[in-house]
Write a protein that holds these residues in place. Structure first.
Motif, PDB file in Angstrom:
ATOM      1  N   SER A  38       0.831  -1.210   0.000  1.00  0.00           N
ATOM      2  CA  SER A  38       0.000   0.000   0.000  1.00  0.00           C
ATOM      3  C   SER A  38       0.858   1.249   0.000  1.00  0.00           C
ATOM      4  O   SER A  38       1.932   1.268   0.624  1.00  0.00           O
ATOM      5  CB  SER A  38      -0.921   0.027   1.219  1.00  0.00           C
ATOM      6  OG  SER A  38      -1.760  -1.115   1.249  1.00  0.00           O
ATOM      7  N   THR A  39       0.360   2.248  -0.692  1.00  0.00           N
ATOM      8  CA  THR A  39       1.020   3.555  -0.714  1.00  0.00           C
ATOM      9  C   THR A  39      -0.018   4.615  -0.381  1.00  0.00           C
ATOM     10  O   THR A  39      -1.110   4.641  -0.954  1.00  0.00           O
ATOM     11  CB  THR A  39       1.624   3.858  -2.094  1.00  0.00           C
ATOM     12  OG1 THR A  39       2.480   2.785  -2.484  1.00  0.00           O
ATOM     13  CG2 THR A  39       2.411   5.156  -2.060  1.00  0.00           C
ATOM     14  N   ILE A  40       0.328   5.470   0.555  1.00  0.00           N
ATOM     15  CA  ILE A  40      -0.578   6.549   0.964  1.00  0.00           C
ATOM     16  C   ILE A  40       0.049   7.882   0.584  1.00  0.00           C
ATOM     17  O   ILE A  40       1.218   8.139   0.882  1.00  0.00           O
ATOM     18  CB  ILE A  40      -0.858   6.489   2.482  1.00  0.00           C
ATOM     19  CG1 ILE A  40      -1.612   5.198   2.828  1.00  0.00           C
ATOM     20  CG2 ILE A  40      -1.659   7.711   2.922  1.00  0.00           C
ATOM     21  CD1 ILE A  40      -1.855   5.022   4.310  1.00  0.00           C
ATOM     22  N   PHE A  41      -0.753   8.714  -0.111  1.00  0.00           N
ATOM     23  CA  PHE A  41      -0.286  10.030  -0.559  1.00  0.00           C
ATOM     24  C   PHE A  41      -1.052  11.128   0.163  1.00  0.00           C
ATOM     25  O   PHE A  41      -2.268  11.019   0.394  1.00  0.00           O
ATOM     26  CB  PHE A  41      -0.500  10.196  -2.063  1.00  0.00           C
ATOM     27  CG  PHE A  41       0.216   9.192  -2.914  1.00  0.00           C
ATOM     28  CD1 PHE A  41       1.530   9.411  -3.307  1.00  0.00           C
ATOM     29  CD2 PHE A  41      -0.428   8.027  -3.307  1.00  0.00           C
ATOM     30  CE1 PHE A  41       2.190   8.484  -4.104  1.00  0.00           C
ATOM     31  CE2 PHE A  41       0.230   7.093  -4.095  1.00  0.00           C
ATOM     32  CZ  PHE A  41       1.534   7.318  -4.491  1.00  0.00           C
ATOM     33  N   ASP A  42      -0.356  12.188   0.512  1.00  0.00           N
ATOM     34  CA  ASP A  42      -0.994  13.382   1.066  1.00  0.00           C
ATOM     35  C   ASP A  42      -1.867  14.005  -0.022  1.00  0.00           C
ATOM     36  O   ASP A  42      -1.382  14.372  -1.090  1.00  0.00           O
ATOM     37  CB  ASP A  42       0.083  14.360   1.528  1.00  0.00           C
ATOM     38  CG  ASP A  42      -0.503  15.593   2.223  1.00  0.00           C
ATOM     39  OD1 ASP A  42      -1.716  15.841   2.084  1.00  0.00           O
ATOM     40  OD2 ASP A  42       0.260  16.321   2.876  1.00  0.00           O
ATOM     41  N   ASN A  43      -3.144  14.147   0.245  1.00  0.00           N
ATOM     42  CA  ASN A  43      -4.106  14.644  -0.758  1.00  0.00           C
ATOM     43  C   ASN A  43      -4.563  16.065  -0.460  1.00  0.00           C
ATOM     44  O   ASN A  43      -5.555  16.535  -1.015  1.00  0.00           O
ATOM     45  CB  ASN A  43      -5.323  13.700  -0.792  1.00  0.00           C
ATOM     46  CG  ASN A  43      -6.140  13.853  -2.048  1.00  0.00           C
ATOM     47  OD1 ASN A  43      -5.616  14.198  -3.100  1.00  0.00           O
ATOM     48  ND2 ASN A  43      -7.448  13.599  -1.960  1.00  0.00           N
ATOM     49  N   ARG A  48      -7.706  20.903  -1.800  1.00  0.00           N
ATOM     50  CA  ARG A  48      -7.803  22.361  -1.764  1.00  0.00           C
ATOM     51  C   ARG A  48      -8.127  22.902  -3.156  1.00  0.00           C
ATOM     52  O   ARG A  48      -8.956  23.808  -3.307  1.00  0.00           O
ATOM     53  CB  ARG A  48      -6.486  22.950  -1.259  1.00  0.00           C
ATOM     54  CG  ARG A  48      -6.532  24.459  -1.070  1.00  0.00           C
ATOM     55  CD  ARG A  48      -5.219  24.988  -0.504  1.00  0.00           C
ATOM     56  NE  ARG A  48      -5.020  24.528   0.864  1.00  0.00           N
ATOM     57  CZ  ARG A  48      -3.966  23.846   1.286  1.00  0.00           C
ATOM     58  NH1 ARG A  48      -2.997  23.540   0.434  1.00  0.00           N
ATOM     59  NH2 ARG A  48      -3.852  23.502   2.545  1.00  0.00           N
ATOM     60  N   ALA A  49      -7.493  22.331  -4.184  1.00  0.00           N
ATOM     61  CA  ALA A  49      -7.757  22.760  -5.554  1.00  0.00           C
ATOM     62  C   ALA A  49      -9.189  22.423  -5.964  1.00  0.00           C
ATOM     63  O   ALA A  49      -9.851  23.221  -6.633  1.00  0.00           O
ATOM     64  CB  ALA A  49      -6.770  22.103  -6.505  1.00  0.00           C
ATOM     65  N   GLU A  50      -9.666  21.239  -5.560  1.00  0.00           N
ATOM     66  CA  GLU A  50     -11.039  20.852  -5.881  1.00  0.00           C
ATOM     67  C   GLU A  50     -12.035  21.800  -5.221  1.00  0.00           C
ATOM     68  O   GLU A  50     -13.048  22.178  -5.826  1.00  0.00           O
ATOM     69  CB  GLU A  50     -11.296  19.416  -5.433  1.00  0.00           C
ATOM     70  CG  GLU A  50     -10.606  18.353  -6.276  1.00  0.00           C
ATOM     71  CD  GLU A  50     -10.835  16.957  -5.741  1.00  0.00           C
ATOM     72  OE1 GLU A  50     -11.423  16.822  -4.632  1.00  0.00           O
ATOM     73  OE2 GLU A  50     -10.446  15.987  -6.421  1.00  0.00           O
ATOM     74  N   LEU A  51     -11.760  22.178  -3.973  1.00  0.00           N
ATOM     75  CA  LEU A  51     -12.643  23.099  -3.254  1.00  0.00           C
ATOM     76  C   LEU A  51     -12.662  24.460  -3.931  1.00  0.00           C
ATOM     77  O   LEU A  51     -13.731  25.061  -4.118  1.00  0.00           O
ATOM     78  CB  LEU A  51     -12.185  23.233  -1.803  1.00  0.00           C
ATOM     79  CG  LEU A  51     -12.989  24.222  -0.942  1.00  0.00           C
ATOM     80  CD1 LEU A  51     -14.441  23.787  -0.856  1.00  0.00           C
ATOM     81  CD2 LEU A  51     -12.375  24.333   0.460  1.00  0.00           C
ATOM     82  N   ALA A  52     -11.473  24.939  -4.340  1.00  0.00           N
ATOM     83  CA  ALA A  52     -11.401  26.233  -5.014  1.00  0.00           C
ATOM     84  C   ALA A  52     -12.152  26.193  -6.340  1.00  0.00           C
ATOM     85  O   ALA A  52     -12.855  27.144  -6.698  1.00  0.00           O
ATOM     86  CB  ALA A  52      -9.936  26.620  -5.239  1.00  0.00           C
ATOM     87  N   LEU A  53     -12.004  25.082  -7.085  1.00  0.00           N
ATOM     88  CA  LEU A  53     -12.715  24.931  -8.354  1.00  0.00           C
ATOM     89  C   LEU A  53     -14.218  24.907  -8.136  1.00  0.00           C
ATOM     90  O   LEU A  53     -14.983  25.543  -8.870  1.00  0.00           O
ATOM     91  CB  LEU A  53     -12.261  23.653  -9.060  1.00  0.00           C
ATOM     92  CG  LEU A  53     -12.963  23.322 -10.376  1.00  0.00           C
ATOM     93  CD1 LEU A  53     -12.731  24.430 -11.396  1.00  0.00           C
ATOM     94  CD2 LEU A  53     -12.500  21.980 -10.925  1.00  0.00           C
TER      95      LEU A  53
END
Length: 265
Positions: A38-43, A48-53
């Motif tokens: 498993s690999t976990i990435f900071d999203n 933040r970009a999705e919220l701004a969009l």
């Protein structure tokens, strides 16, 4: 396997961290599950970009839905791909009756060539067009005058894919312009001299009879005022007359003598 599973993890300080999980199952030689990688990435930045969009889209949607003007998009071959909801209020059609149809269905035959030219010119040049006027058919059969400003929408490669326009109803303005033309013709055909004077005590309009009676051109008279052509009334007297008219909404009657260009009165 799992790809781009979104969830939140709790940091040591109790705050939430949005993350993405990608996981792959690892099996032994017999195909039995052994473990997962498993690999976990900071999203955080993506969220933040999705919220701004989303906020930007909401602001745009609110602007479009509350605007007095019609916002529309047209494909490069002239088919409506979007019209704002106020189309129904202004022109009577449901948006579903407009989207998917060619703009030519709605534009007056006399302005079709103009609108085709504007669309082609915009798509080919990519330049904004503004202030072009045309008539659009209301659902009740009447014709409404509109003026539009337009620009292009491009894809990621810079290719023009659509035509964006903002249209304003100018029917009342066009009606007023026509009435002014008719009034101007009627005044010009009058045998009596007609002068319109503004608050700066200069002539705002003179008819043909006024020009003939005094020997001046219209251009010359429009640089002058009552005291320039009147043998009796001074500039102060003209101001008193105008003040009475503006304050009492009355039209005083008085006698005077005009000076012609050659000096005669």
């Amino acid at each position: 396997w799992v790809s781009d599973l979104e969830f939140e993890m709790i940091r040591k300080d109790g705050t939430l961290l949005p993350v993405l999980l990608n996981a792959t199952a690892i099996k032994d030689s017999d195909g039995n599950y052994v473990m997962s990688r498993s690999t976990i990435f900071d999203n955080t930045e993506r969220k933040r970009a999705e919220l701004a969009l989303h906020e930007s889209e909401e602001r745009f949607r609110s602007f479009v839905e509350e605007a007095n003007d019609i916002v529309y998009t047209v494909s490069t071959d002239g088919v409506f791909t979007y019209v704002s909801p106020n189309w129904k209020e202004m022109l009577g059609h449901e948006t579903s009756e407009v989207v998917g149809k060619s703009f030519e269905v709605f534009v007056h035959p006399d302005e079709l060539a103009l609108c085709r030219d504007i669309l082609n010119r915009t798509v080919l040049s990519g330049e904004k067009q503004s202030g072009f006027e045309y008539r659009v058919k209301h659902k009740n059969g009447s014709w409404q005058w509109h003026t539009s400003n337009s620009s292009v929408i491009r894809d990621g490669d810079g290719n023009v894919v659509s035509f964006l326009g903002i249209a304003r109803n100018i029917t009342e303005r066009k009606r007023n312009e026509r009435e002014l033309i008719i009034l101007n013709r009627a005044i010009n055909q009058s045998s009596d001299a007609v002068f319109l004077i503004n608050e700066q005590l200069t002539f705002a309009y003179v008819n043909d009879a006024a020009c003939r009676s005094l020997g001046y051109t219209r251009e010359e008279l429009l640089t002058m005022g009552p005291s320039d052509i009147d043998a009796v009334i001074t500039s102060g007297g003209a101001k008193d007359i105008m003040d009475k008219q503006f304050s009492n909404d009355s039209y005083p009657i008085f006698e005077t003598r005009h000076k012609m260009r050659d000096g005669r009165t």
